[in-house]
Design an enzyme around this catalytic site. Structure first.
Site, short mmCIF file in Angstrom:
data_model
loop_
_atom_site.label_atom_id
_atom_site.label_comp_id
_atom_site.label_asym_id
_atom_site.label_seq_id
_atom_site.Cartn_x
_atom_site.Cartn_y
_atom_site.Cartn_z
N ARG A 224 0.85 -1.18 0.00
CA ARG A 224 0.00 0.00 0.00
C ARG A 224 0.89 1.24 0.00
O ARG A 224 1.93 1.27 0.68
CB ARG A 224 -0.90 0.03 1.25
CG ARG A 224 -2.06 -0.94 1.22
CD ARG A 224 -3.09 -0.62 0.14
NE ARG A 224 -4.25 -1.52 0.16
CZ ARG A 224 -4.38 -2.62 -0.59
NH1 ARG A 224 -3.41 -2.97 -1.42
NH2 ARG A 224 -5.48 -3.36 -0.51
N HIS A 272 -1.23 -0.52 -9.74
CA HIS A 272 -1.91 -1.40 -8.79
C HIS A 272 -2.45 -2.68 -9.46
O HIS A 272 -3.64 -2.97 -9.41
CB HIS A 272 -3.05 -0.67 -8.06
CG HIS A 272 -3.42 -1.33 -6.76
ND1 HIS A 272 -3.82 -0.65 -5.63
CD2 HIS A 272 -3.42 -2.64 -6.38
CE1 HIS A 272 -4.07 -1.49 -4.65
NE2 HIS A 272 -3.84 -2.71 -5.08
#
Ligand code: NAP
Ligand code: GLV
Length: 309
Positions: A224, A272
């Site tokens: 993250r 991502h």
């Protein structure tokens, strides 16, 4: 009783996979919720549902991905309702390991420098150490980190893992807790971040931590964006303390057009995609979790709300 499907990703694939496994399931796709008293389970990813407390008979919330930090920020999740995160060996762990191997091998073999050399039509035999002499550190020795570590060890890399609690790493070395973090970082020539984003890991990688890495270290963040302090990473790249950063995740996604990461010569950006949920392989796992809850058992991948993962 019904299942609420509230995902902004691959909703059709989820419906098909679930119905294919059990045609008797009543699946309600958000916002067609129907009678809230009929919702027994919610399957969610970035849910739009405004209030989970509005489902009085809700027995479980299944997060259709591994990371639960966004979900846990919500204030409408009844304490009594378990949250189950996705652990999918084939559909999620395998692709993450592919990504880690790809990026670690690229940094180990000086891929970014070779790519720049081709652009400049420059021929230079760049040397590299043997894998057994390359120290790789995996921050987060959980489901994803353990698998990636095992595959890197099989390729002969010198691998260490870092976890909150001590645990074995066959063929490698485990470091645990804050006290052992400096020693772990000091040996990590290539650092792979596979930690959950929690109160303890937010901003973990700041100037102080970058300074503990060997000079010129590579970083791969597939966890993250919030675990890294962007400004400190940029400063460490510019000073040469960090040689290259491969980033799949960001504080803000999509990464804003003006962000310096997009154009920095020592940064590789992927959007991502390190590991995307596959409904086809994940649906049977979610249905097994539902069966466990109906039988009065807690699924193994139930989130601990106190630790945040
Ligand atoms: P996991 O199985 O829960 O593993 C988490 C690991 O982090 C565990 O080893 C845990 O230690 C360690 N940890 C947690 N807090 C820590 C702390 N404060 N200090 C030291 N170690 C700590 O999680 P996972 O399934 O491997 O997934 C990891 C993360 O990857 C997810 O949370 C998600 O954010 C991210 N992810 C990203 C993508 C992508 O496409 N980019 C895809 C999937 C997942 P213990 O072993 O001691 O508990
Ligand atoms: C993806 O980022 C996930 O958490 O599964």
């Amino acid at each position: 009783m019904a299942i609420l499907l509230d995902t902004d990703a691959e909703a059709d694939a989820w419906r098909t996979a679930l119905a294919g496994l059990d045609p008797t399931l009543e699946i309600r796709s958000w916002p067609e919720v129907g009678d809230p008293r009929e919702i027994e389970f919610a399957l969610v990813w970035r849910p739009r549902t405004p209030d989970f407390a509005a489902f009085p008979l809700l027995r479980g919330i299944f997060n259709l991905g591994a990371g639960v930090e966004r979900l846990l920020k919500r204030r409408d999740l009844p304490e009594s309702v378990p949250i189950i995160r996705l652990v999918d060996p084939v559909g999620l762990t395998g692709p993450m390991t592919e990504y880690v191997l790809w990026q670690v091998l690229r940094l180990h073999r000086r891929g970014p420098e070779l790519e720049a050399m081709q652009r400049e039509k420059r021929w230079d035999e760049l040397t590299y150490p043997l894998a057994r002499d390359r120290r790789v550190g995996i921050l987060g020795q959980g489901v994803l980190g353990s698998d990636a570590a095992a595959r890197l060890i099989a390729l002969d890399f010198d691998v260490a893992g870092w976890s909150r609690r001590p645990k074995p790493l066959p063929g490698g070395r485990n470091f645990a807790g804050e006290a052992e973090l400096p020693a772990f970082l000091a040996r990590s020539e290539i650092l792979v971040v596979l930690l959950p984003l929690t109160a303890d890991t937010a901003g973990l990688h700041d100037a102080r931590r970058f300074a503990l890495l060997p000079r010129g270290a590579g970083i791969v963040n597939a966890a993250r964006g919030g675990i890294i302090v962007d400004a400190d990473l940029l400063a460490a790249l510019d000073s040469g303390q960090i040689g290259h950063a491969t980033l799949d995740v960001f504080h803000e996604e999509p990464l804003p057009a003006g962000h310096p990461f997009w154009t920095h010569p020592q940064v590789t950006v992927t959007p991502h995609v390190a590991s995307l949920t596959h409904a086809e392989t994940a649906a049977p796992i979610v249905l097994a979790g539902i069966a466990a809850l109906r039988a009065g058992r807690q699924p193994a991948d139930t989130v601990d709300r106190k630790t945040g993962y």
